[in-house]
Design a protein around this motif. Structure first.
Motif, short mmCIF file in Angstrom:
data_model
loop_
_atom_site.label_atom_id
_atom_site.label_comp_id
_atom_site.label_asym_id
_atom_site.label_seq_id
_atom_site.Cartn_x
_atom_site.Cartn_y
_atom_site.Cartn_z
N UNK A 284 4.42 -12.29 11.80
CA UNK A 284 3.67 -13.28 12.58
C UNK A 284 2.27 -12.78 12.92
N UNK A 285 2.11 -11.47 13.09
CA UNK A 285 0.76 -10.91 13.27
C UNK A 285 -0.06 -11.13 12.01
N UNK A 286 0.56 -10.88 10.85
CA UNK A 286 -0.12 -11.09 9.58
C UNK A 286 -0.51 -12.57 9.41
N UNK A 287 0.37 -13.46 9.75
CA UNK A 287 0.07 -14.89 9.64
C UNK A 287 -1.12 -15.26 10.52
N UNK A 288 -1.14 -14.75 11.74
CA UNK A 288 -2.26 -15.02 12.66
C UNK A 288 -3.56 -14.44 12.12
N UNK A 289 -3.47 -13.26 11.51
CA UNK A 289 -4.65 -12.61 10.93
C UNK A 289 -5.22 -13.43 9.79
N UNK A 290 -4.34 -13.92 8.90
CA UNK A 290 -4.82 -14.72 7.77
C UNK A 290 -5.52 -15.99 8.26
N UNK A 291 -4.95 -16.66 9.24
CA UNK A 291 -5.55 -17.89 9.76
C UNK A 291 -6.88 -17.59 10.45
N UNK A 312 -9.64 -7.90 13.33
CA UNK A 312 -9.55 -7.85 14.79
C UNK A 312 -8.14 -8.22 15.27
N UNK A 313 -7.53 -9.23 14.65
CA UNK A 313 -6.18 -9.61 15.04
C UNK A 313 -5.22 -8.45 14.84
N UNK A 314 -5.34 -7.77 13.71
CA UNK A 314 -4.45 -6.66 13.41
C UNK A 314 -4.71 -5.49 14.35
N UNK A 315 -6.00 -5.22 14.64
CA UNK A 315 -6.32 -4.15 15.58
C UNK A 315 -5.85 -4.46 16.98
N UNK A 316 -6.02 -5.69 17.42
CA UNK A 316 -5.60 -6.08 18.77
C UNK A 316 -4.09 -6.00 18.95
N UNK A 321 -7.89 -0.56 13.96
CA UNK A 321 -8.93 -1.58 13.90
C UNK A 321 -9.88 -1.36 12.72
N UNK A 322 -9.68 -0.25 12.01
CA UNK A 322 -10.59 0.08 10.92
C UNK A 322 -9.83 0.00 9.59
N UNK A 323 -10.05 0.96 8.67
CA UNK A 323 -9.42 0.91 7.36
C UNK A 323 -8.24 1.87 7.24
N UNK A 324 -7.80 2.44 8.35
CA UNK A 324 -6.67 3.36 8.29
C UNK A 324 -5.35 2.59 8.35
N UNK A 325 -4.26 3.32 8.03
CA UNK A 325 -2.93 2.76 8.19
C UNK A 325 -2.22 3.51 9.32
N UNK A 326 -1.25 2.88 9.99
CA UNK A 326 -0.80 1.51 9.79
C UNK A 326 -1.91 0.50 10.14
N UNK A 327 -2.09 -0.47 9.27
CA UNK A 327 -3.13 -1.47 9.47
C UNK A 327 -3.56 -2.04 8.15
N UNK A 328 -4.80 -2.53 8.13
CA UNK A 328 -5.37 -3.19 6.95
C UNK A 328 -6.33 -2.23 6.27
N UNK A 329 -5.93 -1.60 5.14
CA UNK A 329 -6.77 -0.57 4.53
C UNK A 329 -7.79 -1.08 3.52
N UNK A 364 -5.40 -10.53 4.26
CA UNK A 364 -5.22 -9.29 5.00
C UNK A 364 -3.83 -8.74 4.74
N UNK A 365 -3.69 -7.45 4.75
CA UNK A 365 -2.39 -6.81 4.54
C UNK A 365 -2.12 -5.87 5.70
N UNK A 366 -0.91 -5.87 6.19
CA UNK A 366 -0.50 -4.86 7.18
C UNK A 366 0.38 -3.86 6.45
N UNK A 367 -0.13 -2.64 6.28
CA UNK A 367 0.57 -1.58 5.56
C UNK A 367 1.15 -0.59 6.56
N UNK A 368 2.45 -0.44 6.54
CA UNK A 368 3.12 0.54 7.39
C UNK A 368 3.93 1.43 6.46
#
Length: 405
Positions: A284-291, A312-316, A321-329, A364-368
């Motif tokens: 659901x975070x990913x869905x919100x980020x895409x929108x 920003x959605x993924x960081x929040x 909030x940048x290009x590191x993981x876990x997050x959007x690289x 956007x991708x959330x990579x964990x």
């Protein structure tokens, strides 16, 4: 719905497939001629005297001629004024002429000759007003090196200022081809989900996706579709080994095909079985980020805003909030058209203004790593009224294809 329950076999799915969107008009001769004229207008504005096109998607865009890149030079020259001149190995001239949709001037070189000398001699004999030659950015270096050696009186510049600028803004006809390609891919996605079963290999699902595109009327891009299960879904571009599907695995399917030369690109991520609370939360975070990325596409605003908003959605949500993981690289999106990745890009620092006709992915991708990854990817296009989707985004992790909507 629960993915994997009440599914069907590969043979059942393929047997009911017939071509879709067969009535979508293809790009015609008049369109290619208009593109050449547009390139010539831009060349006059930028002080460019000729544009060299190699065996690349740029050659196809301007002439409709599709050639495989090899060690043999094969291409065309668009002068700032006048008709296109085609370049061909001598023994391939009949084939070249059979592929030509307009024009009749073909210059040839023999096997023992240096074809880059032919390009230089052709340019010298064209009576150009100046000496600035734009070179297709997809030209192999060995050819460009020959141009410099034989055409040292010319000033060679990057042709991207013409090729990318023309291709970046799509016509209504191009958008309809992109829509058709992406809608076919959506149907393939649904079919892939229906054939999933415990123990199916990612490679088997990938082979099915390629054949399904063909059955539905889209040309397969070849290669291996990006299909991953479980923790491997965290790898944005996949892994180098096959996998077998298990109950509870996250499933990531990133596939596409061509209609009329135009490429689709779409990713769906869901769970094989029932999602855990953790899987649901991150989805659901990913869905919100895409929108958020889609809504940030505003006319005349910079393309980087799409990336900034999605990131920003993924960081929040507690990820990087940048290009590191876990997050959007990686960047949030890319242009799409004749190629799956083309100008312009939805990435930090890209100040290109959004304008009608831009077509781009929002992914956007959330990579964990060690757990799972989620990417939702749909393509959009800009209109005078703002962005529009080419395909409906995934509604929920429980109903990823909108069956219950």
């Amino acid at each position: 719905m629960t993915i994997g329950i009440g599914g069907s076999t590969v043979q059942e799915e393929l047997a009911k497939m017939t071509p879709l969107y067969t009535d979508v008009p293809r790009i015609g001769v008049d369109d290619y001629i208009a593109r050449v004229k547009r390139a010539q207008e831009m060349m006059r504005e930028k002080g460019i005297d000729a544009l060299y096109l190699d065996s690349s998607p740029n050659l196809f865009y301007f002439t409709g001629m599709s050639l495989k890149l090899t060690e043999r030079l094969h291409g065309a020259i668009i002068p700032v004024e006048g008709d296109v001149i085609y370049l061909s190995p001598s023994f391939e001239e009949p084939k070249t002429r059979s592929l030509m949709l307009f024009g009749d001037d073909v210059r040839v070189w023999e096997e023992h000759e240096d074809p880059t000398a032919l390009v230089a001699d052709t340019l010298l004999g064209m009576g150009l007003p100046g000496n600035t030659i734009a070179v297709d950015p997809l030209t192999p270096f060995f050819s460009f090196d020959g141009f410099r050696r034989h055409g040292n009186r010319f000033d060679f510049v990057n042709g991207d200022a013409i090729t990318a600028a023309c291709r970046m803004v799509k016509s209504d006809a191009e958008i309809e081809l992109l829509r058709a390609a992406n809608m076919i891919t959506l149907e393939v996605h649904k079919a892939v989900a229906r054939i999933l079963r415990p123990g199916i290999k990612a490679s088997e699902a990938g082979e099915f996706a390629l054949e399904a595109h063909r059955r539905l009327g889209a040309v397969s891009p070849g290669g291996k579709p990006l299909i991953m299960f479980g923790p491997e879904t965290a790898y944005p571009h996949g892994v180098g080994y096959d996998q077998e599907l298990k109950e509870g695995d996250m499933v990531l399917v990133d596939i596409g095909g061509f209609v009329g030369g135009y490429r689709s690109d779409m990713t769906r991520t869901y769970v094989f079985g029932d999602p855990t609370p953790r899987q649901r939360e991150v989805w659901e975070i990913e869905q919100t980020s895409q929108l958020a990325g889609f809504n940030a596409a505003v006319l005349d605003d910079p393309c980087e805003n799409v990336d900034n908003a999605a990131r920003k959605v993924i960081g929040d949500a507690g990820f990087s909030p940048d290009y590191e993981t876990p997050g959007l690289p990686h960047r949030t999106g890319h242009g799409i058209g004749l190629e799956v990745h083309e100008a312009t890009y939805m990435v930090r620092g890209n100040m290109t203004p959004m304008q009608p006709g831009l077509c781009f992915s929002v992914e956007p991708t959330i990579c964990i790593y060690g757990e799972f990854g989620i990417r939702l990817e749909d393509c959009a296009y800009m209109t005078a009224d703002g962005p529009k989707w080419l395909t409906p985004p995934s509604p929920s992790i429980d109903d990823p294809f909108g069956y219950e909507v």
